[in-house]
Design an enzyme around this catalytic site. Structure first.
Site: not given
Length: 737
Positions: A330, A419
């Site tokens: 992240e 993703h």
């Protein structure tokens, strides 16, 4: 030892406890880079030349960041922002050596909208799923994310996703001339699922002493802190404090244990980028990272919102999502969005490269920590078990193992969730670092007939990826471009055509990303198209640039010619002869009345020592009257068939064997949908048949052979929802015969 105001001491304290995670924000001040009127060295933009940067008379350039080797610029057109107009000018000893540019040609468009800001906001509001708390003022800008410029509105809608706990800042892009939604992305990056338990053993963390004890604030890494949200989604986040500087027990029952994980993760990620890649923390400014833990109730999620990291406690508040690779992943989004202005576009292949960059560096952070409790590997999210099966989220050594990711590139990679399209780059990186076949971390399969790869190690692989990100990647970078950029990075770091360079070539080939790169001994050069294709209307022209680079020996003169072209099309070069290192502009012209067509055209470059070639996809669009768009929203209820019609009335040519149908549908779980085009005579052409599984939304152009059909009459897009639980709408669709 450091000292604060009023005599308070700031103490660097290493203590033992549990491990992992965190993040924060920063920015870069842009200043104009303009050539002086005085007789001094021209600016890098002027040195590179208008053709090389795809410049127009209305363009403005602002320096985003600079090093001695590369200057990044953002671009404006007629005074407004150009998304996808960013570029890099690379330098050596003050001389321009190359550029990275996303535009296919110079911008030329009106900046007067036909759709009002109020209408754009209404359209953006209707695209939001969940509870809206506010809607921003639409901003007029040029959307050049696909290489061409379209006037558009960007509206930011803020609120909560349907779960009521995940915040959302949805950026919705609407066409400023038609009102159609061009796309959207959520500013808040997240990972969600189900899980149980806590992860790491004793670790050393930095804290700050004050008059009453200690706070979980890191004085060594820019004041990054970790705070407790108290299982709320809003309100004050209280920085953790402690009397004896011994934090947590390693058990989830002690709220400080998850805080130690987050604090340690923030510190480790900061140190990794600084000590390995020379970047001063996540934002390059030395600023630390806030980490919010115990967010929401039974919140099975963790997210990065552009300024900080936030972690839920998992299913039953039993397993906080504070794993080291989650933190590194992240926070690497923060690195990417500050290195590349706004980050790699979060859709299609650039979006896959964005996610892969975070997977790559998240894994490298895990290796860097060298923890026995959470040893380095190439599994993503293996500790948090958000699927509830004990399986990781993703496998870098064999991405297809998760059932959704692409481990080998194909023409459909750009159409899947980012993703899953990230799997191609993840697989490439694993092969480059560890090699193919059986390894200590898993067995990496080859794509097609590719040859086995011997890895060069994580240190070299990560250095190559970071340099490509820093000096070559721009917002619209594709997989084909990433191959070239990582090869250039490998050449910069380890030499042209050395072991590392050849390993990069082999690793991309092993995941089915091909290229025209090669190694040679005599005078030689490479060719690179600014765009892989050019499309023109009958009676008009389009341009692309062919960049040449002298890669060995002395630069030689190069003469350009074009191979077989479609009927009615001509291809010319200006100039027709250049010296290796200089560009030429390719102009593709279609005569009036040229029929719709699409074919590859071979561009051949001949020098005295060697001849090179590159393929340019040339398309002629439909004639006037042979296109149509329906932008009316049509709801798609469960287990229902709906239709939307475009009537063609003035098309005077036979439809093409490569007619196109551009479809934009807002719908969760597109595996429920069957999409069919019905010709005026009732002939059905199935475009989409329950593919895509749980992927959200369809934004795709389908190629259909309609040469047997009469052009005029009603053409119908029929959409059937063949299952329950997910609904949506036809947002818009276009037909080009």
């Amino acid at each position: 030892m450091h000292f604060l105001n009023r005599g308070r001491k700031l103490v660097r304290t290493a203590i033992a406890l549990a491990a992992t995670i965190a993040l924060a924000g920063g920015g870069v001040t842009a200043t104009a880079d303009r050539a002086s009127a005085a007789p001094v060295t021209p600016s890098p933009i002027a040195q590179a030349g208008t053709a090389a940067v795809k410049g127009s008379a209305k363009d403005g350039y602002q320096v985003y960041s600079r090093t001695s080797e590369a200057i990044r610029y953002t671009r404006t057109y007629d005074g407004i922002r150009v998304y996808g107009g960013d570029l890099i000018v690379r330098l050596k000893n003050g001389k321009v050596t190359g550029t990275s540019v996303g535009l296919a040609k110079p911008l030329s468009l009106s900046t007067k909208p036909s759709v009002t800001a109020l209408s754009a906001r209404a359209k953006a509001t209707s695209a939001f799923r969940g509870k809206i708390t506010s809607s921003g003022t639409p901003e007029l800008f040029v959307d050049a994310s696909d290489g061409t410029g379209k006037l558009a509105w960007e509206t930011v809608i803020s609120g909560w996703q349907p779960d009521g706990q995940t915040p959302s800042r949805l950026h919705v892009i609407t066409d400023a001339l038609t009102g159609a939604v061009r796309g959207s992305f959520d500013e808040i990056e997240s990972v969600s699922g189900t899980g149980n338990s806590i992860y790491s053993g004793p670790v050393a963390i930095e804290t700050t002493a004050n008059d009453t004890g200690f706070s979980l604030t890191d004085p060594v890494r820019g004041g990054g802190y970790t705070c407790d949200m108290g299982n709320r989604t809003s309100g004050t986040c209280a920085v953790f404090t402690d009397d004896d500087n011994l934090w947590g027990t390693g058990a989830n029952a002690d709220r400080a244990s998850a805080a130690v994980d987050a604090h340690f993760g923030a510190a480790t990620t900061f140190d990794y980028f600084k000590n390995v890649h020379g970047r001063d923390g996540i934002f390059g400014t030395g600023v630390g990272v806030p980490s919010r833990v115990h967010y929401g109730s039974a919140y099975v999620n963790a997210f990065w919102d552009g300024a900080q990291m936030t972690y839920g406690d998992g299913s039953g508040n039993a397993k906080p999502l504070v794993a080291l690779d989650v933190a590194g992943h992240e926070m690497s989004h923060g690195v990417t969005e500050h290195v590349v202005p706004g980050g790699l576009t979060y859709a299609g292949e650039p979006g896959g490269l964005n996610e892969a960059t975070s997977d790559i560096f998240g894994s490298m952070v895990e290796f860097y920590a060298n923890s026995t409790a959470d040893a380095g590997d190439y599994d993503i999210g293996e500790k948090i078990d958000i699927r509830g099966t004990g399986a990781p989220l993703r496998y870098m050594y064999d991405p297809a193992k998760d059932g959704s990711s692409h481990g080998c590139w194909s023409t459909t990679t750009k159409n899947v969730d980012v993703h899953y399209s990230s799997g191609v780059a993840n697989h490439f990186f694993f092969d480059l670092a560890e090699g193919t076949g059986v390894t200590a971390y898993g067995t990496s399969p080859l794509c097609g007939s590719a040859a086995p790869v011997a890895g060069v190690g994580r240190e070299k692989a990560s250095a190559i990826w970071f340099r490509a990100l820093s000096n070559y990647f721009i917002s619209s970078t594709t997989y084909a471009q990433a191959r070239g950029y990582t090869l250039s990075a490998a050449a910069d770091l380890y030499g042209f055509c050395g072991t590392e360079y050849k390993a990069v070539q082999a690793s991309w080939t092993a995941v089915n990303v091909a290229g025209d790169d090669f190694c040679s001994a005599g005078n030689d050069f490479t060719l690179a198209l600014s765009a892989p294709s050019v499309a023109v209307d009958p009676g008009t022209s389009g341009t692309v640039t062919v960049a040449t680079t002298a890669i060995n020996g002395d630069p030689e003169p190069i003469t350009f010619t074009a191979g077989v072209v479609p009927a009615g099309v001509t291809v010319s070069f200006d100039p027709a002869t250049v010296t290796a290192g200089e560009p030429t502009t390719v102009t593709v012209t279609a005569d009036p009345g040229t029929p719709r067509s699409s074919a590859p055209v071979t561009i051949t470059a001949t020098a005295p020592s060697v001849t090179r070639a590159v393929s340019l996809a040339v398309s002629v669009n439909s004639s006037a009257g042979c296109t149509g768009t329906n932008g009316d929203d049509v709801a798609i209820p469960d287990n229902t068939t709906v239709t939307s019609t475009i009537t063609i009335a003035d098309c005077a040519v036979t439809p093409s064997s490569t007619a196109s149908v551009e479809v934009h549908i807002v719908h969760t779980y597109i595996g429920d949908l069957v999409i069919t085009l019905l010709a005026p005579d009732g002939t059905a052409y199935v475009l989409h048949n329950r593919a895509g599984g749980g992927t959200d939304n369809i934004n795709q152009t389908y190629t259909v052979n309609l040469s047997a059909e009469a052009p005029n009459g009603p053409w119908v897009l029929q959409v059937r929802d063949a299952a329950s639980a997910d609904i949506g709408k036809i947002d818009s669709w276009s037909l080009s015969l």
